[in-house]
Design an enzyme around this catalytic site. Structure first.
Site, PDB file in Angstrom:
ATOM      1  CG  ASN A 219      -0.229  -0.128   2.517  1.00 52.12           C
ATOM      2  OD1 ASN A 219       0.588   0.723   2.876  1.00 52.12           O
ATOM      3  ND2 ASN A 219      -0.506  -1.197   3.250  1.00 52.12           N
ATOM      4  CG  ASP A 288      -7.101  -5.397   5.602  1.00 54.22           C
ATOM      5  OD1 ASP A 288      -6.634  -5.263   6.762  1.00 54.22           O
ATOM      6  OD2 ASP A 288      -7.776  -4.513   5.043  1.00 54.22           O
ATOM      7  CG  ASP A 317      -6.853  -7.414  13.625  1.00 58.75           C
ATOM      8  OD1 ASP A 317      -6.033  -6.636  14.165  1.00 58.75           O
ATOM      9  OD2 ASP A 317      -8.001  -7.078  13.310  1.00 58.75           O
ATOM     10  CB  ILE A 318      -0.727  -6.873  14.145  1.00 54.04           C
ATOM     11  CG1 ILE A 318      -0.109  -7.702  13.014  1.00 54.04           C
ATOM     12  CG2 ILE A 318       0.337  -6.529  15.205  1.00 54.04           C
ATOM     13  CD1 ILE A 318       0.961  -6.967  12.216  1.00 54.04           C
ATOM     14  CB  VAL A 319      -3.959  -3.617  16.618  1.00 54.24           C
ATOM     15  CG1 VAL A 319      -5.302  -3.666  15.902  1.00 54.24           C
ATOM     16  CG2 VAL A 319      -4.023  -2.683  17.822  1.00 54.24           C
TER      17      VAL A 319
END
Length: 423
Positions: A219, A288, A317-319
């Site tokens: 991105n 994602d 999903d890291i966080v």
């Protein structure tokens, strides 16, 4: 906190000297007593009479000025100050201070004072990045000097990058914070910083998800916001782990840089640093999805093949993983959205069990991924809400500013909420 504070404002040579006129006005308006010292170079950019009118006091320009000596000599001036702020601080002045020179009034005062000395660097981006300047900056910090900035953005010479002096309002706010931390003029080596002894782990930049050995999905994230937050956390006294995807910017001095590529790599590095982490800030723009199977060899275009279909699978999903971990730190997420920004951010705050979330609109070119400016809204769950399922939401919305300036404001907010949550 500036009421009655005796501020010695020093100016060295640089176009940013015009900002110091506004700084003088803000200090005087807040009740500070301001005396101004200008180098010969500073006087080439702005007249001493400007500061005499704004401060209401004579401006000091010479080390051995007989008129000044008759009233307040340089040693008395050094003793008079509660704090010294040099804005702008040029590369030349920083070099002379780092070498311990006393060849003009400004450097003599800095050697002779026992007050806190703060510097607001201002110079061309290449001069700031030069190893000699970086070494001088580190040396000055070991002497107990505090560096405010520099900021990033467009410069008078036409370049873009780090080296701009912070805006007068930002310097004034930092001086207030510095004064608030210590009610008496002490060396800032003795000043307790809000995150002293704490460890902050940040993720920053994009991730790259391999398609084959030469291609990847990614991105537009530049990493600028995450890197600015790492620098601000370091300046707040924290030990900083900066887990970064591939970017084109230099990591701040004094942080532990961990370079990764993929989302899985970033999660693994985050978990490795989790046991010692007090605050986790997920500023990275994590992909994602990733290709289900990355090819071992470069994928070749086949004759007659007009399309290529890639099967993508969801990345971790890291966080959310960090926020649900049994060793959970104070967890701050980011929501980079293109529409309905605040509602999406609140949904993410709740779903992922975050303590705070910082939302920004990346569809705007002036504050998007590669911009030097940013505008955000900080959201958190209010304590004591009647219904835990739909808690009251706290909001903080600072003015649009450079990412460097904004990072300092955000770290102040994060540290305040973190410390409150631990009391």
């Amino acid at each position: 906190m500036m009421q009655g504070c005796r501020v010695l404002l020093g100016l060295s040579g640089g176009i940013a000297a015009y900002k110091s006129a506004e700084l003088t006005r803000l200090l005087v308006k807040a009740g500070a007593e301001v005396r101004v010292v200008m180098t010969e170079g500073a006087q080439a950019f702005i007249a001493p009479l400007t500061f005499q009118a704004l401060s209401g006091n004579p401006v000091h320009t010479h080390l051995l000025d007989p008129e000044a000596e008759a009233g307040m000599g340089h040693i008395e001036l050094a003793k008079w100050a509660d704090l010294i702020i040099i804005a702008p601080a040029s590369a030349d002045l920083m070099a002379r201070l780092a070498a311990g020179m006393a060849d003009d009034l400004m450097t003599t005062l800095c050697l002779a004072t026992e007050a806190s000395v703060l510097l607001a660097p201002a110079m061309n981006q290449a001069m700031w990045r030069h190893p000699a300047t970086q070494k001088n900056a580190r040396t000055l910090q070991t002497y107990g000097y505090t560096l405010l900035g520099p900021d990033q953005g467009e410069q008078a010479c036409g370049d873009t990058g780090p080296g701009r002096m912070l805006e007068a309002s930002a310097i004034f706010a930092l001086l207030q914070s510095h004064r608030d931390e210590s009610s008496s003029p002490v060396s800032n080596t003795q000043t307790q910083k809000p995150l002293q002894g704490r460890t902050v782990t940040l993720t920053a930049g994009p991730t790259r998800e391999a398609v084959d050995p030469v291609r990847y999905i990614s991105n537009h994230s530049s990493g600028k916001m995450g890197y600015a937050l790492a620098e601000a956390a370091r300046d707040a006294g924290a030990r900083v782990n900066l887990i970064s995807g591939p970017v084109q910017i230099q990591a701040p001095e004094g942080v532990n840089l961990v370079q990764v590529n993929s989302a899985c790599d970033m999660l693994e590095a985050s978990l490795q640093h989790l046991p010692d982490t007090d605050i986790f800030i997920a500023a990275a723009a994590v992909a994602d999805y990733r290709p289900d199977n990355a090819a071992d060899q470069k994928m070749k275009k086949q004759p007659g093949q007009n399309e290529l279909v890639l099967r993508l699978v969801q990345n971790p999903d890291i966080v959310a993983t960090i926020a649900r971990h049994e060793q959970r730190p104070f967890t701050v997420g980011f929501a980079a959205e293109t529409q309905d920004v605040e509602n999406y951010a609140i949904s993410k705050l709740m779903r992922k069990n975050l303590d705070m979330i910082i939302a920004n609109d990346v569809s705007r070119s002036d504050i998007g991924f590669n911009s030097d400016q940013n505008a955000v809204t900080v959201l958190w769950k209010q304590a004591g809400s009647a219904d835990p399922a739909t808690p009251d939401i706290g909001r903080y919305q600072p003015d649009q500013a450079s990412k460097t300036t904004l990072a300092r404001q955000l770290i102040t907010q994060i540290s305040d909420h973190f410390l409150h949550s631990n009391t």
